[in-house]
Design a protein around this motif. Structure first.
Motif, PDB file in Angstrom:
ATOM      1  N   PRO A 143      -6.586   5.757 -11.480  1.00 23.20           N
ATOM      2  CA  PRO A 143      -5.712   5.109 -10.497  1.00 23.20           C
ATOM      3  C   PRO A 143      -5.135   3.802 -11.047  1.00 23.20           C
ATOM      4  N   GLN A 144      -3.918   3.473 -10.639  1.00 18.91           N
ATOM      5  CA  GLN A 144      -3.240   2.245 -11.065  1.00 18.91           C
ATOM      6  C   GLN A 144      -2.980   1.340  -9.855  1.00 18.91           C
ATOM      7  N   PHE A 145      -3.179   0.029 -10.090  1.00 17.38           N
ATOM      8  CA  PHE A 145      -2.913  -0.919  -8.987  1.00 17.38           C
ATOM      9  C   PHE A 145      -1.422  -1.196  -8.919  1.00 17.38           C
ATOM     10  N   VAL A 146      -0.896  -1.036  -7.759  1.00 17.14           N
ATOM     11  CA  VAL A 146       0.527  -1.308  -7.522  1.00 17.14           C
ATOM     12  C   VAL A 146       0.623  -2.430  -6.481  1.00 17.14           C
ATOM     13  N   GLU A 147       1.162  -3.557  -6.902  1.00 22.82           N
ATOM     14  CA  GLU A 147       1.245  -4.711  -5.990  1.00 22.82           C
ATOM     15  C   GLU A 147       2.350  -4.481  -4.973  1.00 22.82           C
ATOM     16  N   PRO A 148       2.049  -4.773  -3.673  1.00 27.44           N
ATOM     17  CA  PRO A 148       3.086  -4.625  -2.639  1.00 27.44           C
ATOM     18  C   PRO A 148       4.267  -5.551  -2.927  1.00 27.44           C
ATOM     19  N   PRO A 149       5.447  -5.176  -2.554  1.00 25.67           N
ATOM     20  CA  PRO A 149       6.616  -6.025  -2.791  1.00 25.67           C
ATOM     21  C   PRO A 149       6.548  -7.299  -1.949  1.00 25.67           C
ATOM     22  N   ALA A 150       7.164  -8.344  -2.467  1.00 24.54           N
ATOM     23  CA  ALA A 150       7.192  -9.626  -1.725  1.00 24.54           C
ATOM     24  C   ALA A 150       7.991  -9.472  -0.441  1.00 24.54           C
ATOM     25  N   GLN A 151       7.636 -10.289   0.536  1.00 20.81           N
ATOM     26  CA  GLN A 151       8.309 -10.251   1.837  1.00 20.81           C
ATOM     27  C   GLN A 151       9.016 -11.593   2.069  1.00 20.81           C
ATOM     28  N   SER A 152      10.144 -11.553   2.716  1.00 20.80           N
ATOM     29  CA  SER A 152      10.920 -12.781   2.995  1.00 20.80           C
ATOM     30  C   SER A 152      10.588 -13.323   4.371  1.00 20.80           C
ATOM     31  N   GLY A 153      11.101 -14.449   4.669  1.00 23.59           N
ATOM     32  CA  GLY A 153      10.895 -15.048   5.994  1.00 23.59           C
ATOM     33  C   GLY A 153       9.853 -16.148   5.944  1.00 23.59           C
ATOM     34  N   MET A 154       9.710 -16.793   7.136  1.00 30.11           N
ATOM     35  CA  MET A 154       8.790 -17.934   7.253  1.00 30.11           C
ATOM     36  C   MET A 154       7.375 -17.546   6.889  1.00 30.11           C
ATOM     37  N   PHE A 155       6.946 -16.406   7.305  1.00 27.10           N
ATOM     38  CA  PHE A 155       5.549 -15.984   7.052  1.00 27.10           C
ATOM     39  C   PHE A 155       5.466 -14.921   5.953  1.00 27.10           C
ATOM     40  N   GLY A 156       6.549 -14.774   5.204  1.00 27.01           N
ATOM     41  CA  GLY A 156       6.587 -13.734   4.184  1.00 27.01           C
ATOM     42  C   GLY A 156       5.511 -13.903   3.124  1.00 27.01           C
ATOM     43  N   LYS A 157       5.312 -15.146   2.686  1.00 29.13           N
ATOM     44  CA  LYS A 157       4.324 -15.372   1.640  1.00 29.13           C
ATOM     45  C   LYS A 157       2.923 -15.001   2.094  1.00 29.13           C
ATOM     46  N   LYS A 158       2.599 -15.420   3.354  1.00 24.94           N
ATOM     47  CA  LYS A 158       1.258 -15.124   3.869  1.00 24.94           C
ATOM     48  C   LYS A 158       1.058 -13.628   4.051  1.00 24.94           C
ATOM     49  N   LYS A 159       2.082 -12.973   4.575  1.00 30.73           N
ATOM     50  CA  LYS A 159       1.966 -11.521   4.782  1.00 30.73           C
ATOM     51  C   LYS A 159       1.824 -10.795   3.445  1.00 30.73           C
ATOM     52  N   HIS A 160       2.569 -11.325   2.442  1.00 27.69           N
ATOM     53  CA  HIS A 160       2.491 -10.699   1.129  1.00 27.69           C
ATOM     54  C   HIS A 160       1.082 -10.825   0.555  1.00 27.69           C
ATOM     55  N   GLU A 161       0.508 -12.025   0.730  1.00 29.38           N
ATOM     56  CA  GLU A 161      -0.841 -12.232   0.214  1.00 29.38           C
ATOM     57  C   GLU A 161      -1.830 -11.292   0.898  1.00 29.38           C
ATOM     58  N   GLU A 162      -1.670 -11.098   2.199  1.00 32.89           N
ATOM     59  CA  GLU A 162      -2.580 -10.202   2.932  1.00 32.89           C
ATOM     60  C   GLU A 162      -2.391  -8.747   2.471  1.00 32.89           C
ATOM     61  N   ALA A 163      -1.127  -8.384   2.238  1.00 35.99           N
ATOM     62  CA  ALA A 163      -0.851  -7.010   1.775  1.00 35.99           C
ATOM     63  C   ALA A 163      -1.449  -6.779   0.388  1.00 35.99           C
ATOM     64  N   VAL A 164      -1.320  -7.792  -0.474  1.00 33.46           N
ATOM     65  CA  VAL A 164      -1.891  -7.675  -1.818  1.00 33.46           C
ATOM     66  C   VAL A 164      -3.401  -7.552  -1.748  1.00 33.46           C
ATOM     67  N   LYS A 165      -3.995  -8.374  -0.893  1.00 35.35           N
ATOM     68  CA  LYS A 165      -5.452  -8.338  -0.732  1.00 35.35           C
ATOM     69  C   LYS A 165      -5.912  -6.950  -0.263  1.00 35.35           C
ATOM     70  N   ALA A 166      -5.201  -6.383   0.724  1.00 34.76           N
ATOM     71  CA  ALA A 166      -5.568  -5.055   1.239  1.00 34.76           C
ATOM     72  C   ALA A 166      -5.358  -3.984   0.163  1.00 34.76           C
ATOM     73  N   ALA A 167      -4.242  -4.121  -0.578  1.00 38.95           N
ATOM     74  CA  ALA A 167      -3.974  -3.150  -1.644  1.00 38.95           C
ATOM     75  C   ALA A 167      -5.020  -3.237  -2.735  1.00 38.95           C
ATOM     76  N   ARG A 168      -5.430  -4.492  -3.051  1.00 37.88           N
ATOM     77  CA  ARG A 168      -6.447  -4.665  -4.079  1.00 37.88           C
ATOM     78  C   ARG A 168      -7.764  -4.028  -3.645  1.00 37.88           C
ATOM     79  N   ALA A 169      -8.125  -4.206  -2.370  1.00 41.09           N
ATOM     80  CA  ALA A 169      -9.380  -3.622  -1.868  1.00 41.09           C
ATOM     81  C   ALA A 169      -9.316  -2.081  -1.928  1.00 41.09           C
ATOM     82  N   ALA A 170      -8.157  -1.531  -1.549  1.00 43.02           N
ATOM     83  CA  ALA A 170      -8.006  -0.068  -1.581  1.00 43.02           C
ATOM     84  C   ALA A 170      -8.076   0.449  -3.024  1.00 43.02           C
ATOM     85  N   TYR A 171      -7.433  -0.331  -3.928  1.00 39.44           N
ATOM     86  CA  TYR A 171      -7.455   0.060  -5.337  1.00 39.44           C
ATOM     87  C   TYR A 171      -8.870   0.019  -5.893  1.00 39.44           C
ATOM     88  N   ASP A 172      -9.598  -1.070  -5.567  1.00 40.20           N
ATOM     89  CA  ASP A 172     -10.966  -1.210  -6.069  1.00 40.20           C
ATOM     90  C   ASP A 172     -11.832  -0.032  -5.613  1.00 40.20           C
TER      91      ASP A 172
END
Length: 421
Positions: A143-172
């Motif tokens: 399996p390969q880790f695929v980072e979620p795409p960045a999100q725009s907007g006021m809370f885009g950075k936070k949402k992106h970090e949460e998506a990456v964290k969830a993707a990383r956990a699923a990948y692990d």
């Protein structure tokens, strides 16, 4: 097996094969085989009719039962035909015992008993097939880790970090499962590879052992063949130089060579005296009560029963007496014909059977025909045209007046040796 018994048995087995071949060529044998095939076909037809009757509806039942009954009768009649054909064949064999031997040369070519030293090729069988090796181990794609795409907007950075964290956990989790599966697959591969290597090593060892045993057996076969052929050479040489035991042993082979009907087996005892060149021979035949006595089989439809009618007393007596006379002439003929070198000048033959003596209750051998024949006289006879009883009388034989009743031949006045007349 006795010293000469090996050669006698070897020759006897060849003669049994020849007997079966001659039987298969005989019309009586083919008739029996055809009758048995018809009986088997009729039995199968009856069984099918039974099954059909069991499955028939009420409307069809009467017709099915009628067919079943007809098939039963046909099956019984076919059985009767087969039994009668076999009976006819049995009596034909007994009645033609003398004629049977006249169509063959009873001489035994001892060189044909030589054991070949040829060796069969080594056949490893399944041991010659190597264990199939394992192919290369192929894992499932990592399996390969695929980072979620960045999100725009006021809370885009936070949402992106949460998506990456969830993707990383699923990948692990996916990677851990893949790694565990790949590790187990690798271990299983190594275990299977080790098992196959062990199986191949065992095969190679077993193949080597089989090859070694084959070579041992081959040497033993060759040694046995050489020893048996050397023994045969000595036997042939002894026979050529009139060694008494060799002549007696040759007669034993000739007698073992004589194949009799299954329903009328004959066994022998013999001894040879070189000084007089006389063979003393006893032929033991079945007792009258061991002879088949059925004249014909019939099917009684009213009782659904196969019954047997017996031969008349005269028919049984005539057949048994005829068999005794035939045996006597056949034995004399076979021995004299087989003795091409004329080692044997005369034969003193007794044909008889054993029964329980009514006056003692003990087994008793009863001589039924006692005959002495000299070679020069006997070989002039045309046995294809003789009446056996008349020939024996011409030879001065002592003959039972009623062999079927186990009346002993009267030898009180001796047995005459009569020449041509």
């Amino acid at each position: 097996m006795a010293k000469r018994g090996f050669f006698a048995e070897l020759n006897h087995q060849a003669q049994l094969a020849e007997k079966r071949k001659r039987q298969e060529q005989a019309a009586a044998y083919r008739h029996v085989a055809a009758a048995e095939r018809e009986a088997e076909k009729a039995r199968r037809d009856f069984e099918r009719a039974q099954v059909a009757a069991e499955k028939a509806s009420a409307k069809e039942l009467a017709e099915a039962q009628k067919l079943e009954k007809a098939m039963l009768i046909e099956s019984r009649l076919a059985d009767v035909a087969a039994k009668n054909a076999e009976l006819e064949s049995t009596y034909s064999e007994i009645d033609s015992m003398l004629a049977w031997t006249l169509s063959v040369d009873d001489f035994v070519d001892l060189n044909e008993l030589r054991v070949p030293v040829e060796q069969p090729p080594f056949d490893p069988g399944d041991l010659g097939k190597p264990v199939e090796p394992l192919g290369p181990l192929e894992y499932a794609p990592q399996p390969q880790f695929v980072e979620p795409p960045a999100q725009s907007g006021m809370f885009g950075k936070k949402k992106h970090e949460e998506a990456v964290k969830a993707a990383r956990a699923a990948y692990d989790a996916e990677y851990a499962a893949w790694h565990a599966s790949a590790t187990a697959q690798h271990q299983a591969y190594l275990a299977e590879q080790a098992r196959r290597e062990q199986a191949e090593a065992a095969r190679v060892a077993a193949l080597a052992a089989a090859q070694a045993q084959f070579e041992v057996d081959a040497r033993q076969r060759a040694e046995d063949a050489v020893a048996q052929n050397a023994e045969l050479d000595k036997f042939i040489n002894d026979l050529a130089f009139d060694v008494e035991s060799a002549i007696q042993d040759y007669v034993g082979i000739v007698l073992a060579n004589s194949v009799w009907p299954d329903s009328f087996p004959v066994t022998f005892e013999h001894s040879f005296d070189l000084a007089t060149r006389e063979l003393t021979l006893t032929a033991r035949i079945p007792a009258p009560d061991q002879m088949p006595s059925v004249k014909e089989y019939k099917y009684v439809k009213a009782r659904d029963e196969i019954t047997a009618t017996s031969l008349s007393a005269k028919e049984q007596k005539d057949r048994y007496a005829g068999a005794v006379w035939q045996v006597a002439l056949r034995v004399l003929h076979e021995v004299f014909e087989a003795d091409r070198s004329a080692k044997i000048r005369s034969i003193s033959l007794t044909v008889g059977s054993s029964h329980i003596a009514p006056h003692t209750g003990l087994p008793e051998f009863v001589p039924l025909a006692v005959v002495a024949a000299d070679r020069d006289t006997f070989v002039t006879f045309d046995l294809s045209n003789v009446v056996p009883h008349a020939t024996l009388q011409h030879l001065g034989a002592a003959l039972s007046k009623s062999p079927f009743d186990m009346t002993a031949a009267d030898t009180s006045s001796g047995v005459r040796v009569r020449g041509q007349g």
